[in-house]
Design an enzyme around this catalytic site. Structure first.
Site, PDB file in Angstrom:
ATOM      1  N   CYS A   1      60.537  21.635  56.144  1.00 59.81           N
ATOM      2  CA  CYS A   1      59.731  21.212  55.025  1.00 59.81           C
ATOM      3  C   CYS A   1      58.564  22.156  54.700  1.00 59.81           C
ATOM      4  CB  CYS A   1      59.245  19.795  55.257  1.00 59.81           C
ATOM      5  SG  CYS A   1      58.883  18.926  53.731  1.00 59.81           S
TER       6      CYS A   1
ATOM      7  N   HIS B   1      63.273  15.960  58.321  1.00 55.25           N
ATOM      8  CA  HIS B   1      62.376  15.586  59.426  1.00 55.25           C
ATOM      9  C   HIS B   1      63.141  14.655  60.363  1.00 55.25           C
ATOM     10  CE1 HIS B   1      58.769  17.078  57.419  1.00 55.25           C
ATOM     11  NE2 HIS B   1      59.147  16.475  56.313  1.00 55.25           N
TER      12      HIS B   1
HETATM   13  N1  GLN Z   1      53.314  19.360  51.485  1.00 51.29           N
HETATM   14  C1  GLN Z   1      54.646  19.690  51.164  1.00 51.29           C
HETATM   15  C2  GLN Z   1      55.236  18.792  50.070  1.00 51.29           C
HETATM   16  O1  GLN Z   1      54.735  17.819  49.794  1.00 51.29           O
HETATM   17  C3  GLN Z   1      55.496  19.578  52.429  1.00 51.29           C
HETATM   18  C4  GLN Z   1      55.600  18.167  52.910  1.00 51.29           C
HETATM   19  C5  GLN Z   1      56.218  18.068  54.293  1.00 51.29           C
HETATM   20  O2  GLN Z   1      56.183  18.997  55.095  1.00 51.29           O
HETATM   21  N2  GLN Z   1      56.778  16.912  54.604  1.00 51.29           N
HETATM   22  O3  GLN Z   1      56.243  19.084  49.557  1.00 51.29           O
END
Ligand code: GLN
Length: 238
Positions: free
Chosen positions: A93, A190
């Site tokens: 992510c 995740h």
């Molecule tokens: N901040 C980034 C987004 O919102 C990544 C989010 C995350 O790592 N879950 O896309």
């Protein structure tokens, strides 16, 4: 046998939704087989160790990405050289987004990436959230969940990690999920993803040994529990 060196990038700043568990999964799958492993946490300002075999980075809120942005960008040449040299990278992510050329947050903040993956990401107000599965050519079905505002577009320098039959994936429109080039894998999954995707975990380990020219036959492990957890997760509503 020299220990496999796993670098854990920004363990404090980039660790949401259990992504640190990916480091634990790889460490445990090596230890259960009696194979030596070392984990090197690398945070802002820390030097990278020599002889890195695998790099792992987790997710993070926009603010955290902003915090580490300068340090991450300053490592672009090192990360590029490692990717070119076949070092295995698993980027989840927020780290996935920052391995690309740029992440533009929904507020319009430009966070420069390392340019290792030929992708760009633009944040938006609606978040893409839910349990997710990704069917990959590399390691079959991956199981995890997604929670991101960023919409990622892939350039010609990468191929998708896979396709998501039920989730939103890279951008909620083209059905692709993640991105791959050489041994660099980016994904929005995740979980941690490796906990419920043991074949993918071993695939990363095999790539790391192969890069060293070491023919290591990974002894099969009893993966009944991760597979059961994956089956339960897949059965859950998104
Ligand atoms: N901040 C980034 C987004 O919102 C990544 C989010 C995350 O790592 N879950 O896309």
């Amino acid at each position: 046998m020299r220990a496999l060196t796993l670098v854990h990038l920004y363990p404090r700043e980039m660790n949401i939704y259990g992504d640190t568990g990916n480091v634990l999964v790889l460490r445990k799958r090596l230890q259960w087989r009696g194979l030596p492993v070392e984990v090197a946490p690398v945070s802002v300002g820390d030097p990278l160790p020599a002889d890195v075999d695998i790099v792992l980075g987790g997710g993070g809120q926009d603010a955290a990405q902003g915090e580490i942005g300068e340090d991450f960008h300053a490592r672009a040449a090192d990360l590029q050289a490692m990717a070119d040299d076949g070092v295995v990278v698993l980027a989840i992510c927020g780290t996935y987004q920052m391995l690309g050329h740029e992440f533009v947050t929904q507020e319009g903040r430009h966070i420069s990436g390392a340019g290792v993956l030929d992708v760009v990401t633009h944040g938006q107000a609606e978040r893409l959230i839910g349990n997710n599965v990704v069917d990959t050519p590399a390691a079959g079905r991956l199981v995890g969940y997604e929670n991101h505002s960023g919409l990622t577009t892939l350039g010609p320098g990468v191929t998708p990690l896979g396709r998501t039959p039920t989730g939103r994936g890279n951008n909620g429109t083209d059905g692709t999920e993640g991105a791959v080039r050489d041994n660099v894998f980016g994904t929005y999954l995740h979980g941690p993803v490796l906990a419920k995707s043991p074949r993918f975990a071993d695939h990363l380990l095999e790539l790391a040994y192969a890069r060293r020219g070491q023919q290591v036959e990974l002894e099969p492990l009893d993966d009944a529990l991760p597979e059961q957890a994956a089956a339960v997760a897949v059965g859950r509503p998104r």
